[in-house]
Design a protein around this motif. Sequence first.
Motif, short mmCIF file in Angstrom:
data_model
loop_
_atom_site.label_atom_id
_atom_site.label_comp_id
_atom_site.label_asym_id
_atom_site.label_seq_id
_atom_site.Cartn_x
_atom_site.Cartn_y
_atom_site.Cartn_z
N ALA A 89 0.83 -1.21 0.00
CA ALA A 89 0.00 0.00 0.00
C ALA A 89 0.86 1.26 0.00
N ALA A 90 1.95 1.25 0.76
CA ALA A 90 2.84 2.41 0.82
C ALA A 90 3.50 2.66 -0.52
N GLU A 91 3.94 1.61 -1.16
CA GLU A 91 4.57 1.72 -2.48
C GLU A 91 3.59 2.30 -3.50
N ALA A 92 2.37 1.78 -3.48
CA ALA A 92 1.35 2.28 -4.41
C ALA A 92 1.03 3.75 -4.13
N GLY A 93 0.91 4.10 -2.86
CA GLY A 93 0.57 5.47 -2.50
C GLY A 93 1.62 6.48 -2.93
N ALA A 94 2.89 6.14 -2.78
CA ALA A 94 3.97 7.05 -3.17
C ALA A 94 3.95 7.29 -4.68
N LEU A 95 3.75 6.24 -5.45
CA LEU A 95 3.72 6.37 -6.91
C LEU A 95 2.52 7.20 -7.36
N VAL A 96 1.37 6.98 -6.72
CA VAL A 96 0.16 7.74 -7.08
C VAL A 96 0.34 9.22 -6.74
N SER A 97 0.95 9.53 -5.59
CA SER A 97 1.17 10.93 -5.19
C SER A 97 2.01 11.67 -6.22
N LEU A 98 3.06 11.04 -6.69
CA LEU A 98 3.93 11.68 -7.67
C LEU A 98 3.20 11.92 -9.00
N CYS A 99 2.30 11.02 -9.34
CA CYS A 99 1.57 11.14 -10.61
C CYS A 99 0.45 12.18 -10.56
N THR A 100 -0.18 12.35 -9.41
CA THR A 100 -1.44 13.12 -9.35
C THR A 100 -1.36 14.44 -8.58
N ASN A 101 -0.23 14.80 -7.99
CA ASN A 101 -0.17 16.02 -7.19
C ASN A 101 -0.63 17.28 -7.95
N PRO A 102 -0.24 17.48 -9.22
CA PRO A 102 -0.71 18.68 -9.93
C PRO A 102 -2.23 18.76 -10.03
N VAL A 103 -2.89 17.63 -10.20
CA VAL A 103 -4.36 17.62 -10.31
C VAL A 103 -4.98 18.03 -8.98
N TRP A 104 -4.46 17.51 -7.87
CA TRP A 104 -5.01 17.85 -6.56
C TRP A 104 -4.75 19.31 -6.20
N LEU A 105 -3.62 19.85 -6.61
CA LEU A 105 -3.34 21.26 -6.35
C LEU A 105 -4.36 22.15 -7.05
N ILE A 106 -4.64 21.85 -8.32
CA ILE A 106 -5.63 22.63 -9.07
C ILE A 106 -7.02 22.49 -8.44
N LYS A 107 -7.37 21.29 -8.02
CA LYS A 107 -8.67 21.08 -7.36
C LYS A 107 -8.78 21.95 -6.12
N THR A 108 -7.74 21.95 -5.30
CA THR A 108 -7.76 22.74 -4.06
C THR A 108 -7.96 24.22 -4.36
N ARG A 109 -7.24 24.73 -5.34
CA ARG A 109 -7.34 26.15 -5.65
C ARG A 109 -8.72 26.52 -6.21
N LEU A 110 -9.28 25.66 -7.03
CA LEU A 110 -10.62 25.94 -7.56
C LEU A 110 -11.66 25.90 -6.44
N GLN A 111 -11.51 25.00 -5.48
CA GLN A 111 -12.45 24.90 -4.38
C GLN A 111 -12.38 26.10 -3.44
N LEU A 112 -11.21 26.72 -3.34
CA LEU A 112 -11.03 27.85 -2.44
C LEU A 112 -11.49 29.17 -3.04
N GLN A 113 -11.78 29.19 -4.34
CA GLN A 113 -12.28 30.42 -4.96
C GLN A 113 -13.69 30.72 -4.46
N ASN A 114 -13.95 31.96 -4.12
CA ASN A 114 -15.23 32.37 -3.55
C ASN A 114 -15.44 33.85 -3.81
N PRO A 115 -16.62 34.40 -3.48
CA PRO A 115 -16.89 35.82 -3.76
C PRO A 115 -15.92 36.80 -3.09
N LEU A 116 -15.21 36.39 -2.04
CA LEU A 116 -14.25 37.27 -1.36
C LEU A 116 -12.85 37.22 -1.99
N HIS A 117 -12.69 36.38 -3.00
CA HIS A 117 -11.36 36.17 -3.59
C HIS A 117 -10.80 37.48 -4.14
#
Length: 315
Positions: free
Chosen positions: A119-147
């Motif tokens: 599980a640890a091996e799989a998780g590390a490989l997935v993190s390296l592959c998908t971090n840019p996608v999660w960063l964009i998701k986080t930023r889009l979710q934080l956008q709001n009328p006060l931005h």
Amino acid sequence: MRPRVSMSQPRWQWENATAGAVAGFATVAAAHPLDVVRTRFQANDGRVVCLPAYRNTAQALFTIARSEGLRGLYAGFLPAVLGSSLSWGLYFFFYGRAKERYSAKREESLSPGLHLASAAEAGALVSLCTNPVWLIKTRLQLQNPLHQTQPYSGFYDAFRTILREEGWRALYKGIVPSLFLVSHGAIQFTSYEELRKVIIELKAKGRTERPESADEMLNSVDYAILGASSKLAAILMSYPFQVIRTRLQQRPYTDGTPRYMDTWHVVKETARFEGLRGFYKGITPNILKNVPASSITFIVYENVMKLLRLGRTKE
């Protein structure tokens, strides 16, 4: 006989990936608004004026729905679907391959330690592959009328703007806590496998007839319990890393200065101004989203696997 076995193994790994991807999509579609709420709670350290404050999960959902509509509740949905489907698909694929590799070297069933390593091996490989996608998701979710900055219009615009304004390295902000979050998947899958063994053993006790296969002995209710229990254990033990990652992945101030410099800066500032509670902000919507969502994921995954196996035996 050997050629048949070796030919079927890659195919079997892709069946794992397919089942994982379908499960990931079902999970995201069912509970995305809670993910938005969780992300906003995690990022709000009480000192950022461009983030609205919410009293609790229900009030947050109501406020977002009223002020931002359905678009606000489903902010970041595309990268969430992409990231989750990709993550689950890759996770089950890498996890299955790791277990297969460890199993080839031993006759008995895998130990908890080897499940953890897989599980640890799989998780590390997935993190390296998908971090840019999660960063964009986080930023889009934080956008709001006060931005205070020009909002991203969508996934592609966010990707292009980040590359232009911050460079490609910005896409890997939060990778350190993401790698620590490998423990989340490791805890979840190890708990799942061990609890699965316990339930199978309990169901097998007292049976006079020939034992069924594990797949036939377990049903959707069993998979729901297994998924929820293993997810809860993983959340409680690894949640602070999620808060740290979210805070690192926030969009910089208008002058380009990042809100937090690195992982240690987040830890120090959070501990100083918010104490232990700061590391568990948003855990309520996180549990409400992920515990039932994990049940859905494993129900879908195990049942898709059954269908794929059935189709495989008919050929």
